[in-house]
Design an enzyme around this catalytic site. Structure first.
Site, PDB file in Angstrom:
ATOM      1  N   ASP A   3       9.300   2.474   1.479  1.00  0.00           N
ATOM      2  CA  ASP A   3       8.174   3.223   2.040  1.00  0.00           C
ATOM      3  C   ASP A   3       8.104   2.875   3.532  1.00  0.00           C
ATOM      4  OD1 ASP A   3       5.670   3.928   3.027  1.00  0.00           O
ATOM      5  OD2 ASP A   3       4.629   3.517   1.151  1.00  0.00           O
ATOM      6  N   PHE A  58       0.859  -1.192   0.000  1.00  0.00           N
ATOM      7  CA  PHE A  58       0.000   0.000   0.000  1.00  0.00           C
ATOM      8  C   PHE A  58       0.889   1.234   0.000  1.00  0.00           C
ATOM      9  CE2 PHE A  58      -2.492   3.465   1.685  1.00  0.00           C
ATOM     10  CZ  PHE A  58      -3.662   3.348   0.959  1.00  0.00           C
ATOM     11  N   LYS A  63       2.883   9.671   8.535  1.00  0.00           N
ATOM     12  CA  LYS A  63       2.236   9.156   9.749  1.00  0.00           C
ATOM     13  C   LYS A  63       2.849   9.687  11.051  1.00  0.00           C
ATOM     14  CE  LYS A  63      -0.017   5.007   7.908  1.00  0.00           C
ATOM     15  NZ  LYS A  63      -1.407   5.298   8.164  1.00  0.00           N
TER      16      LYS A  63
HETATM   17  N1  PLP Z   1       2.406   4.144   2.530  1.00  0.00           N
HETATM   18  C1  PLP Z   1       2.094   3.334   3.553  1.00  0.00           C
HETATM   19  C2  PLP Z   1       3.006   2.194   3.890  1.00  0.00           C
HETATM   20  C3  PLP Z   1       0.944   3.557   4.297  1.00  0.00           C
HETATM   21  O1  PLP Z   1       0.630   2.723   5.307  1.00  0.00           O
HETATM   22  C4  PLP Z   1       0.105   4.637   3.947  1.00  0.00           C
HETATM   23  C5  PLP Z   1      -1.154   4.882   4.697  1.00  0.00           C
HETATM   24  O2  PLP Z   1      -1.707   4.019   5.300  1.00  0.00           O
HETATM   25  C6  PLP Z   1       0.478   5.467   2.894  1.00  0.00           C
HETATM   26  C7  PLP Z   1       1.632   5.190   2.211  1.00  0.00           C
HETATM   27  C8  PLP Z   1      -0.372   6.646   2.506  1.00  0.00           C
HETATM   28  O3  PLP Z   1      -0.247   7.637   3.463  1.00  0.00           O
HETATM   29  P1  PLP Z   1      -1.328   8.835   3.517  1.00  0.00           P
HETATM   30  O4  PLP Z   1      -2.631   8.235   3.903  1.00  0.00           O
HETATM   31  O5  PLP Z   1      -0.772   9.782   4.539  1.00  0.00           O
HETATM   32  O6  PLP Z   1      -1.362   9.450   2.155  1.00  0.00           O
END
Ligand code: PLP
Length: 397
Positions: A222, A137, A251
């Site tokens: 990520d 994700f 986050k």
């Molecule tokens: N990358 C990861 C691993 C995530 O867990 C998330 C959100 O859950 C995101 C990206 C996206 O972040 P945002 O919701 O702040 O755009």
């Protein structure tokens, strides 16, 4: 407004994209939150791995209030001391050289994708492909949902941007086979969060690093969910003895204030020049003050050690529950304070709802994996409290 009035207004006026739980939260303190009827909940979700310091941390509140009284926003056309302090800390902590500050995880990833593409093109004009892993994700913008190798997030938004390829997570041979002279980057979560707290095999990330080194491919990690100390190290990649070319954060970085970042090696970052990327709000003084306060609190309270120690205690406790309820919990996995308990049943939402009734906030991801991503400040007594509630709930199934 009473509870029902709030619910009715949100249901009528908010775009109906969230399946919300039926409580109205009003305030919090430490690892607890309260609803507008005064009911107390132990928060083992922390705004989905965001509130690292819990709720209403006095140092974070003071830093935000103090900065707000001076200057909240001024645009990246000017320098600020709080931003200088933050980016120097992030560079030192990550082992990388250049930071860009964004407003969310998706935006941080979007910037990393742009940087990787630009870097790839300096090597060869068609070196633009990015490989990601099934069940990952990476966000909800068009490029990041395309990077997110799950059709449920992509359906309806076609045509998707070109240049993304998917392979199974933890399959180094598949990654080798997919990497070609057109590949500019391999883009992974070190531990897949939304996908179900999926752990990398012990040597997988090292093998990916070696593959990237051998082929001149960038490694983007990520760490939006796993970074900022959640695994017991500042970045999960430090647990696996590697350094990526680009890492993304969001986050927990602002402890609840919206701020994201991508951090790149000097070499990779050198392809970006004035005007190549930007953001109005990104890294404004308010969010930088918050992120600095989060980092300072983490250091002063040894929250990395705490995440490691209490995380082990959490996993042990969940394994005991697994032994007690082997027909409900099939596996417990995780690192530090990102832990998943996979269920044998198809959907864990009923368990999450039952916990909520009992004053415990957890969530369920990937359909049937209970996810525990509490604030990094929690203590063994909070784990005991959580396990007792979960035990009660499981006993009733
Ligand atoms: N990358 C990861 C691993 C995530 O867990 C998330 C959100 O859950 C995101 C990206 C996206 O972040 P945002 O919701 O702040 O755009």
């Amino acid at each position: 407004m009473n509870k029902q009035q709030v619910v009715d207004i949100v249901e009528e006026y908010y775009l109906p994209v969230f399946a919300r739980y039926n409580i109205v939260l009003s305030h919090g303190e430490g690892p607890y939150v309260y609803d507008n009827q005064g009911k107390k909940y132990l928060d083992f979700l922390a705004g989905i791995a965001v509130n690292l310091l819990g709720h209403a941390n006095p140092k974070l509140v003071e830093a935000i209030a103090d900065q707000a009284s001076k200057i909240i926003h001024c645009s990246n056309l000017y320098y600020t001391e709080v931003q200088a302090t933050l980016i120097k800390r992030l560079a030192a902590l990550s082992g990388l050289g250049k930071v860009f500050l964004a407003n969310s995880g998706a935006e941080a990833n979007e910037g990393a994708i742009k940087l990787a593409r630009k870097y790839g093109k300096t090597l060869n004009s068609d070196r633009i492909e990015i490989i990601t892993a099934n069940d990952c994700f990476h966000g909800r913008t068009l490029a990041t949902l395309t990077a997110t190798a799950q059709t449920k997030y992509q359906k309806g938004y076609e045509p998707l941007p070109a240049g993304f390829k998917y392979v199974p997570f933890n399959d180094i041979e598949a990654l080798k086979a997919a990497t070609t002279e057109k590949t500019c980057a391999i883009f992974l979560e070190p531990i897949q969060g939304e996908g179900g707290v999926n752990m990398p095999d012990a040597t997988y990330l090292q093998q990916v690093r070696e593959l990237c080194d051998k082929t001149g491919t960038l490694l983007i990690l990520d760490e939006i969910q796993t970074g900022m100390g959640r695994t017991g190290s500042m970045f999960a990649y430090q647990e696996y003895g590697i350094v990526p070319d680009i890492v993304t954060l969001a986050k927990g970085l602002g402890g609840g204030v919206p701020v994201g970042a991508f951090i790149a090696s000097d070499k990779v970052a050198s392809v970006f020049h004035s005007g190549d990327h930007g953001s109005t709000f990104g890294g404004n003084p308010l969010v930088c003050a918050a992120a600095n306060a989060v980092l300072t609190e983490m250091e002063e309270n040894n929250l990395l050690d705490n995440a490691k120690k209490v995380g082990e205690y959490l996993q042990c406790g969940l394994v005991k529950l697994q032994k007690k309820y082997p027909t409900i919990i099939s596996e417990v996995r995780g690192k530090g304070l990102i832990v998943g308990a996979e269920l044998t049943i198809e959907n864990g939402r009923d368990i999450v709802n039952a916990c909520l009734e009992e004053g415990l906030i957890i969530n369920c991801t990937a359909g049937n994996v209970l996810r525990f991503v509490p604030p990094l400040i929690i203590q063994p007594s909070h784990i005991d409290e959580m396990l007792a509630v979960l035990d009660n709930v499981l006993a009733k199934i």
